[in-house]
Design a protein around this motif. Structure first.
Motif, PDB file in Angstrom:
ATOM      1  N   GLY A 158       2.364  -4.953   2.658  1.00 32.43           N
ATOM      2  CA  GLY A 158       3.470  -4.077   3.003  1.00 32.43           C
ATOM      3  C   GLY A 158       3.061  -2.620   2.901  1.00 32.43           C
ATOM      4  N   VAL A 159       3.971  -1.725   3.302  1.00 29.12           N
ATOM      5  CA  VAL A 159       3.710  -0.283   3.315  1.00 29.12           C
ATOM      6  C   VAL A 159       4.872   0.454   2.665  1.00 29.12           C
ATOM      7  CG1 VAL A 159       3.138   1.726   4.730  1.00 29.12           C
ATOM      8  CG2 VAL A 159       2.515  -0.573   5.527  1.00 29.12           C
ATOM      9  N   ASP A 160       4.549   1.446   1.852  1.00 30.09           N
ATOM     10  CA  ASP A 160       5.571   2.331   1.288  1.00 30.09           C
ATOM     11  C   ASP A 160       5.087   3.758   1.447  1.00 30.09           C
ATOM     12  OD1 ASP A 160       7.462   3.730  -0.108  1.00 30.09           O
ATOM     13  OD2 ASP A 160       7.095   2.764  -2.040  1.00 30.09           O
ATOM     14  N   ALA A 161       5.634   4.476   2.443  1.00 32.72           N
ATOM     15  CA  ALA A 161       5.309   5.892   2.651  1.00 32.72           C
ATOM     16  C   ALA A 161       6.298   6.716   1.841  1.00 32.72           C
ATOM     17  CB  ALA A 161       5.384   6.244   4.133  1.00 32.72           C
ATOM     18  N   ALA A 162       5.849   7.120   0.674  1.00 34.72           N
ATOM     19  CA  ALA A 162       6.738   7.810  -0.263  1.00 34.72           C
ATOM     20  C   ALA A 162       6.860   9.294   0.139  1.00 34.72           C
ATOM     21  CB  ALA A 162       6.174   7.682  -1.675  1.00 34.72           C
ATOM     22  N   PHE A 163       8.013   9.976  -0.076  1.00 31.48           N
ATOM     23  CA  PHE A 163       9.069   9.440  -0.892  1.00 31.48           C
ATOM     24  C   PHE A 163      10.058   8.574  -0.105  1.00 31.48           C
ATOM     25  CE2 PHE A 163      12.452   9.149  -3.909  1.00 31.48           C
ATOM     26  CZ  PHE A 163      11.880   9.346  -5.145  1.00 31.48           C
ATOM     27  N   ASN A 164      10.335   8.887   1.120  1.00 36.59           N
ATOM     28  CA  ASN A 164      11.286   8.042   1.835  1.00 36.59           C
ATOM     29  C   ASN A 164      11.063   8.109   3.342  1.00 36.59           C
ATOM     30  OD1 ASN A 164      13.596   6.225   1.599  1.00 36.59           O
ATOM     31  ND2 ASN A 164      14.781   7.796   2.649  1.00 36.59           N
ATOM     32  N   ASP A 165       9.811   8.003   3.767  1.00 35.55           N
ATOM     33  CA  ASP A 165       9.501   8.135   5.185  1.00 35.55           C
ATOM     34  C   ASP A 165       9.514   6.752   5.846  1.00 35.55           C
ATOM     35  OD1 ASP A 165       8.661   8.892   7.684  1.00 35.55           O
ATOM     36  OD2 ASP A 165       7.117  10.269   6.946  1.00 35.55           O
ATOM     37  N   TYR A 166      10.721   6.276   6.146  1.00 38.86           N
ATOM     38  CA  TYR A 166      10.871   4.949   6.742  1.00 38.86           C
ATOM     39  C   TYR A 166      10.145   4.865   8.090  1.00 38.86           C
ATOM     40  CZ  TYR A 166      14.213   6.975   9.982  1.00 38.86           C
ATOM     41  OH  TYR A 166      14.775   7.747  10.960  1.00 38.86           O
ATOM     42  N   ALA A 167      10.175   5.959   8.865  1.00 36.74           N
ATOM     43  CA  ALA A 167       9.544   5.933  10.184  1.00 36.74           C
ATOM     44  C   ALA A 167       8.033   5.779  10.056  1.00 36.74           C
ATOM     45  CB  ALA A 167       9.893   7.198  10.959  1.00 36.74           C
ATOM     46  N   ALA A 168       7.431   6.472   9.079  1.00 38.49           N
ATOM     47  CA  ALA A 168       5.995   6.328   8.853  1.00 38.49           C
ATOM     48  C   ALA A 168       5.670   4.915   8.401  1.00 38.49           C
ATOM     49  CB  ALA A 168       5.516   7.345   7.828  1.00 38.49           C
ATOM     50  N   SER A 169       6.446   4.387   7.470  1.00 36.93           N
ATOM     51  CA  SER A 169       6.194   3.031   6.969  1.00 36.93           C
ATOM     52  C   SER A 169       6.262   2.008   8.092  1.00 36.93           C
ATOM     53  CB  SER A 169       7.197   2.673   5.879  1.00 36.93           C
ATOM     54  OG  SER A 169       6.995   3.438   4.719  1.00 36.93           O
ATOM     55  N   LEU A 170       7.314   2.072   8.895  1.00 32.75           N
ATOM     56  CA  LEU A 170       7.465   1.110   9.986  1.00 32.75           C
ATOM     57  C   LEU A 170       6.389   1.291  11.048  1.00 32.75           C
ATOM     58  CD1 LEU A 170      11.353   1.144  10.361  1.00 32.75           C
ATOM     59  CD2 LEU A 170       9.968  -0.854   9.735  1.00 32.75           C
ATOM     60  N   SER A 171       6.041   2.539  11.343  1.00 31.93           N
ATOM     61  CA  SER A 171       5.004   2.794  12.352  1.00 31.93           C
ATOM     62  C   SER A 171       3.655   2.264  11.886  1.00 31.93           C
ATOM     63  CB  SER A 171       4.916   4.295  12.636  1.00 31.93           C
ATOM     64  OG  SER A 171       6.124   4.784  13.187  1.00 31.93           O
ATOM     65  N   VAL A 215       0.862  -1.182   0.000  1.00 30.72           N
ATOM     66  CA  VAL A 215       0.000   0.000   0.000  1.00 30.72           C
ATOM     67  C   VAL A 215       0.902   1.236   0.000  1.00 30.72           C
ATOM     68  CG1 VAL A 215      -1.864   1.213   1.166  1.00 30.72           C
ATOM     69  CG2 VAL A 215      -1.700  -1.288   1.344  1.00 30.72           C
ATOM     70  N   GLU A 216       0.688   2.104  -0.982  1.00 29.14           N
ATOM     71  CA  GLU A 216       1.558   3.269  -1.159  1.00 29.14           C
ATOM     72  C   GLU A 216       0.726   4.507  -1.454  1.00 29.14           C
ATOM     73  OE1 GLU A 216       5.433   4.617  -3.858  1.00 29.14           O
ATOM     74  OE2 GLU A 216       4.010   3.159  -4.654  1.00 29.14           O
ATOM     75  N   ASN A 217       1.174   5.644  -0.955  1.00 28.37           N
ATOM     76  CA  ASN A 217       0.497   6.923  -1.226  1.00 28.37           C
ATOM     77  C   ASN A 217       0.998   7.522  -2.544  1.00 28.37           C
ATOM     78  OD1 ASN A 217       3.011   7.339   0.229  1.00 28.37           O
ATOM     79  ND2 ASN A 217       2.480   9.515   0.319  1.00 28.37           N
ATOM     80  N   MET A 218       0.869   6.735  -3.604  1.00 26.46           N
ATOM     81  CA  MET A 218       1.468   7.112  -4.885  1.00 26.46           C
ATOM     82  C   MET A 218       0.775   8.307  -5.518  1.00 26.46           C
ATOM     83  SD  MET A 218       4.023   6.267  -6.624  1.00 26.46           S
ATOM     84  CE  MET A 218       4.648   7.033  -8.115  1.00 26.46           C
ATOM     85  N   GLY A 219      -0.444   8.605  -5.114  1.00 27.32           N
ATOM     86  CA  GLY A 219      -1.146   9.735  -5.712  1.00 27.32           C
ATOM     87  C   GLY A 219      -0.771  11.083  -5.137  1.00 27.32           C
ATOM     88  N   ASP A 220       0.160  11.130  -4.193  1.00 32.72           N
ATOM     89  CA  ASP A 220       0.421  12.360  -3.447  1.00 32.72           C
ATOM     90  C   ASP A 220       1.470  13.274  -4.070  1.00 32.72           C
ATOM     91  OD1 ASP A 220      -1.463  11.509  -1.692  1.00 32.72           O
ATOM     92  OD2 ASP A 220      -0.080  11.004  -0.072  1.00 32.72           O
TER      93      ASP A 220
END
Length: 264
Positions: A93-106, A57-62
């Motif tokens: 899985g989670v992908d908080a784009a562009f590179n928010d590893y903390a958001a993805s892991l949280s 799941v990714e916020n690709m539209g943002d």
């Protein structure tokens, strides 16, 4: 089956992308958050029905992206991920784009998602928003601090839509560093969404690391067998949408054709 088992199997795997429509607080948000959630769930269910092994799941539209999510995005992406988790039985899985590893892991920790995609892990890159510094050390320490070492990190190297600040660094060198920093799998891509990952790039990376290597862009029904004759798996999104248009829903017919092209 969990994501660790999928990555460890001696067969090629397909991870489908659930591209969320623009989220609240972003430039192109349409005002209907229910529609965002409904399409995310629909896409995830379509991908599962078609036979993919997992979804992200990714916020690709943002677009245009910042490196970190704003609070409204973080909240909406969390809810979208939870709704997808509740709707399918395959790993999420989670992908908080562009590179928010903390958001993805949280988000993964809060929802029970099994893995995250981290796009700028060991490289220093330039994109239209500026310079993005590597996050491998902080990412892995944060994962430990959350007590979720079981959440797997799929790390891009020299990711699409960016340019290397140090262009002399080879993709193989980046992959070696990513694996050494604890990436559970390494993702290689073409230059942009829908652009085929060069076979030579996959070959170079496969020679140098033992963790799974994933083709992260441009895989379609016509090239999937060639790509996955070398790569261990693929992350696929736009080639399963009518016209390759990002905001279109996943086409079950196109998704089935792609899965069948690999496994027939």
């Amino acid at each position: 089956m969990n994501i660790r088992e999928i990555l460890g199997l001696q067969k090629q795997f397909i991870i489908g992308m659930v591209h969320c429509l623009p989220l609240p607080g972003t430039l192109h948000f349409g005002g209907d958050i229910g529609k965002v959630y409904a399409q995310a769930v629909q896409d995830a269910q379509t991908l599962q029905t078609a036979g993919v092994d997992a979804v992200i799941v990714e916020n690709m539209g943002d677009d245009p992206f910042a490196v970190k999510l704003e609070p409204a995005q973080l909240a909406a992406l969390t809810v979208a991920t939870q709704k997808v988790m509740d709707a399918v039985s395959i790993p999420v899985g989670v992908d908080a784009a562009f590179n928010d590893y903390a958001a993805s892991l949280s988000i993964a920790r809060a929802t029970g998602a099994q893995f995250v995609r981290v796009t700028v892990f060991v490289d220093t890159v330039v994109y239209y928003g500026g310079i993005i510094n590597p996050c491998a050390r902080d990412c892995m320490l944060y994962r430990k601090a959350l007590g979720c070492q079981d959440i797997m990190v799929l790390a891009d190297v020299q990711v699409k839509h960016t340019e290397m600040l140090l262009p002399h660094v080879t993709v193989a060198a980046s992959a070696i560093r990513a694996a050494a920093c604890g990436a559970d799998a390494v993702i290689v891509t073409g230059t942009a969404i829908g652009v085929e990952t060069p076979i030579q790039t996959i070959e170079q990376v496969k020679k140098h690391i033992k963790v799974p290597v994933i083709a992260g862009s441009g895989v379609n029904a016509g090239n999937i067998r060639a790509q996955l004759a070398i790569a261990d798996g693929a992350i696929i999104g736009t080639s399963m949408k009518e016209g390759g248009i990002l905001n279109n829903p996943i086409s079950e017919l196109m998704a089935r054709e792609l899965v069948s092209a690999l496994r027939a």
